[in-house]
Design an enzyme around this catalytic site. Structure first.
Site, mmCIF file in Angstrom:
data_model
loop_
_atom_site.group_PDB
_atom_site.id
_atom_site.type_symbol
_atom_site.label_atom_id
_atom_site.label_comp_id
_atom_site.label_asym_id
_atom_site.label_seq_id
_atom_site.Cartn_x
_atom_site.Cartn_y
_atom_site.Cartn_z
ATOM 1 N N TYR A 69 0.867 -0.961 0.385
ATOM 2 C CA TYR A 69 0.234 -0.169 0.034
ATOM 3 C C TYR A 69 0.933 1.629 -0.181
ATOM 4 O O TYR A 69 1.732 0.848 0.157
ATOM 5 C CB TYR A 69 -1.129 0.335 1.210
ATOM 6 N N GLU A 70 -0.354 2.317 0.039
ATOM 7 C CA GLU A 70 0.576 3.782 -0.269
ATOM 8 C C GLU A 70 2.041 3.747 -1.256
ATOM 9 O O GLU A 70 2.621 3.887 -1.602
ATOM 10 C CB GLU A 70 1.613 4.108 1.033
#
Lengths: 604, 604
Positions: B443-444
């Site tokens: 994620y990110e």
């Protein structure tokens, strides 16, 4: 059609084009019926069973898991039917003696079935797998009486089998075990002790479970020298061969694990009511020796389990990358009209898939090849040939278990990465594959123990003959590849790595025999990595030689496959071999830092 | 006393001996109160809260997880009390403007608190962490009105915050999103769309949740150019500032994930009843720009999450290795009288611990250093100085997220290996750490995207000034270390790696601008690995220089620590740097195989 679990084309390539499995039929009468047609039929049947029947139980088995209630362990609901179906197909003892219910199949061929079955649901496959292993112990070390009572029921899957080694204080150090055996007047033994981490130790799939148990006969020496092997059934066997009285083997708990939820991992109390009876399997105090005989096969199986997760992960990732549309082609980022494309078009995704592909092909080749060597060790014409191939099995086993499962976990993690956020969601296949795969790095001897086995036992075995034979086989492949113009450059680079590995192996072996022995063993694991990399390079080179020769005249539909085999070699030589060379260089330093450092400096 | 989660001694070393965090107080009035005494107090308080209050909720939060019932998401039972306690301590906005409820703390110091909190239970920490990030967006881009309504309630933790980017068809490619915004007569916008993978998207910890939402205003351009940012509360806010009418943000599902079970990952339907209203945050069509401003900080936070799992895993593994007795000392294998020893005595276990130690120290140093640069970017005396350190933050962010989380996962897996079979059992800490850590690679921005950011944006940013500045800092460290006789050899090897990295960076940058751009990006991830390794080498060299100078005159209790810092450098130079050099050599080839190969050759 999208392939699931495994790439059939690559399996066929290995069986027919690289190893020529059908030629085993000509080498031994025992294998006479296993011609090419039969082989293809077996692989197709195994594939069908795996995809149609086993695969649908994989996620369900994981989510449902096993439960313990009132001493009874329930496996996932779908497993009982599947277990029976599997045994109807007579898959449990594929490679064993037909006299006892086996199929007498060459291991090379069984490799393909094992790959499919384990890729479809390996936590399920542990039940028949362990039964097979336990049966093998009976076949090798049992008396005629023991074989008569137990063996056919085990090889048919009617009764299950396990392996009781580990105790709370005796894991990697089996010699520390405290389970005891007391000789009774009738020649049987009363067993008392507690075992943990017993895969399939208790379940509801069969009417009886046969436990080979490591224990110490009262008065026997401490350590591994005083360990004997016993056969302890869950239910004692009546004279008519049916299960009788309960034998005081109580499941006291099952583990809540990161993965392999479908397989029950049990704590077992033996003889807590003073009523557990077993018979000696093999000779007194020779239990560890029996274990060692079985160890290569058990470790190879774990290699297959890890690899099966990896090939599954690769197949899923390739299919997903072809379907998942996300982002524009990098070359068209500035074109506002450009449409989003399937992620297989993105260079970083291609790199990930390529890395997975190469490792999967390398691992598959190693495992099939070790099984091929095991076949030759059994049927070789001369004692020398048989000894040579047995030596190859020995030296390659730590690679097939330790190196392969280390890489398999990386492949699973890479596959999760290809899935992006969906990889982390349990509804998609990657999370389970990653979780299931992880135990293969630990059980049947941690991968650190595999590395110590490679350095401490296998390298110097028979005055180094196995390692020299291995090297000889590699040299043959290099010489063959050098004759192919397109592979010449790669062959030379693989040869350099091979020579460097040989030099480092010599150095590491000497260090392990010197006062610097601890330094050597502190570098055993990176050494295993290096040897494994070179073995993969050898396999890829061998594969590419076969493929390159066929490429020009290949039919259109075969070209992408053969070209892909050649490209795998190129990718590994481009991206991994320089790293391996770096590792080999580091090994010459044989860093002593980890050994020298004060314990207190670890902090904590 | 055994240390949990983190090694306080190493934190103190970084804060006081390497970065001299107290000197920031002299450089800026804003930081005037943060002298050494205050710093130590903050770290001790954070540590106490983490160990006494947060850590006990970690396993419970994982096992209990989140549940969705009738649109209401329940978090683990212990979380509500903890969330309130955390906010009573005013930890949510440590580094933010006191005017809006922040503590105005230098980021360098906050680093230590973040490490402890995230190590204790990072799935819990995501609730305050995301609230902080959302608040920061309001602070940066909000009108006075928006700040007045929302900001203090967010920085105090009274209301929670999230970030709504991802949609089923828009993950890595945010520009593909379809959530729409229609301007109303009163200047507000009606929002309609579906968002997925929303961490903390719905929960029962706060009376309101404020969602920054990326959406496209009707008629706006396609792709990222037409994306705007909106502020959408779960409950509209009454004139008196209290939560009012429900704003039609409905949780339609929560994900069943591999890890971070304590954090609710939600699917949210916005305006499915035509009743969801938001206000524009910042300018129309400038939503992505706002995202980019926040990105470095968000990515750095993910780096901390991954690292926190790793430092926890290392501490647990060291403590376990000291306590777990198994097997004899290798030098006494043949001595029947020898007793079993703690596994920290076995060379392979020491190697594993050493590898974990070195990576943990390297990761910690990178993260604290990036935060230190962020402080200097804020308070630097000259525009030039501020720009330089902002550039350092930019170029190091992909390393602090991508490289750090890749290595963090390796450390967690290594920690599991030290635990042997117990590592696979969920009652022990390793399984959860491994599972929780895994999402930080995704994620990110996946780590592949981080690598593309490094190669495609950061390397050429400002005509390469950040990369030259980074190189300049490294050269300083090398020059300093060369003056210390004991480090001379290592310093020279690090210098070689640095120079090779500079050469490869130049080559990769040029390739990325050429017709071979795809080849460059197919090698972006190994390039990130190489840069990260060299950054770790630089950090370890810098650390060792400080430690080596103190070693001789150090008090007895400090000696093992300083010696351990020097040994970490030696170990990395011995065992990792040659591999890094191999990778750098491979990068010069910039393999095109993954790009060239026919799609069909991937099989599947």
């Amino acid at each position: 059609m999208a392939q699931f679990i495994s790439d059939r084309r690559d399996i066929d390539f290995l069986l027919h084009e690289l190893l020529d499995a059908a030629s085993l039929a000509k080498k031994s009468e025992d294998f006479a019926e296993f011609n090419k047609k039969t082989i293809d039929l077996i692989v197709s049947e195994a594939r069908n069973l795996a995809i149609k029947e086993i695969l649908p139980t994989q996620q369900e088995g994981d989510q449902e898991g096993c439960t313990l209630k009132d001493g009874v362990v329930s496996t996932p609901k779908s497993f009982k039917r599947l277990y029976d179906l599997f045994n109807e197909g007579e898959w449990l003892a594929m490679t064993e003696d037909p006299e006892w219910g086996g199929q007498g199949m060459p291991r090379t061929i069984a490799s393909a079935a094992m790959e499919y079955f384990n890729g479809a649901n390996y936590p399920f496959m542990m039940y028949p797998g362990l039964t097979h292993g336990a049966g093998k112990l009976v076949e090798e070390f049992g008396t005629d009486e023991q074989k008569k009572i137990f063996l056919k029921n085990m090889y048919s899957g009617k009764w299950a089998g396990t392996m009781l080694l580990t105790e709370p204080g005796a894991g990697s150090d089996v010699g520390a075990l405290t389970t005891s055996a007391k000789r009774n007047d009738d020649g049987t033994y009363s067993i008392t002790g507690e075992k943990i981490f017993i895969s399939g130790g208790e379940h509801n799939l069969t009417e009886n479970i046969i436990h080979p148990v490591l224990a110490r006969i009262e008065g026997a020496p401490e350590g591994t020298k005083g360990i004997s092997l016993f056969l302890v059934p869950k239910y004692r066997v009546n004279e008519d061969g049916t299960p009788g009285e309960f034998n005081d083997v109580i499941c006291t708990g099952i583990e809540h694990k990161l993965g392999i939820h479908g397989n029950s991992t049990c704590s077992l109390a033996l003889g807590s009511n003073g009523n557990c009876v077993g018979t000696l399997l093999g000779e007194e105090n020779k239990g560890m020796k029996a274990m060692f005989v079985m160890m290569n096969e058990a470790r190879l199986l774990v290699g297959y389990q890890g690899f099966a997760c990896a090939t599954s992960a690769y197949m899923y990732a390739v299919n997903y990358a072809r379907e998942r549309v996300q982002g524009k082609n990098l070359l068209e980022m500035m074109n506002p009209e450009a449409k989003s494309v399937a992620i297989i078009n993105h260079p970083d995704v291609r790199r990930q898939l390529m890395k997975m592909k190469v490792l999967v092909e390398g691992m598959r080749s190693i495992l099939y090849y070790v099984n091929y060597c095991a076949d030759l060790a059994a049927i070789g014409e001369t004692q020398e040939e048989r000894a040579k191939y047995q030596g190859m099995v020995e030296i390659l086993t730590p690679i097939a278990k330790g190196y392969v499962t280390d890489r398999a976990f990386e492949v699973c993690s890479q596959g999760m990465q290809v899935y992006g956020g969906y990889g982390f969601i349990e509804e998609y296949p990657m999370a389970q594959l990653l979780r299931d795969c992880r135990i293969t790095l630990i059980y049947e001897g941690t991968n650190g123990i595999q590395a110590m086995d490679l350095l401490g036992r296998k390298l110097g075995m028979n005055k180094g003959k196995p390692v020299m034979d291995l090297f000889g086989e590699m040299q043959k492949a290099v010489a063959g590849a050098k004759e192919i113009e397109a592979l010449k450059e790669q062959a030379e680079k693989v040869e350099l790595a091979m020579n460097s590995m040989a030099e480092v192996a010599m150095h590491m072996g000497q260090t392990a025999m010197s006062a610097k022995v601890l330094n050597a063993f502190a570098n055993a694991h990176p050494f295993q990595d290096a040897v494994g990399d070179v073995v993969v390079a050898w396999m890829l080179l061998w594969r590419a030689s076969v493929a390159a020769r066929k490429l020009e005249k290949a039919k259109k539909k075969d070209k992408p496959f053969y070209d892909g085999v050649v490209k795998s070699l190129q990718f590994f030589v481009d991206t991994q071999l320089p790293i391996t060379m770096g590792n080999l260089k580091a090994l010459k330093t044989t860093s002593s830092v980890a050994v020298d450092m004060d314990d207190a400096s670890f902090g904590g």
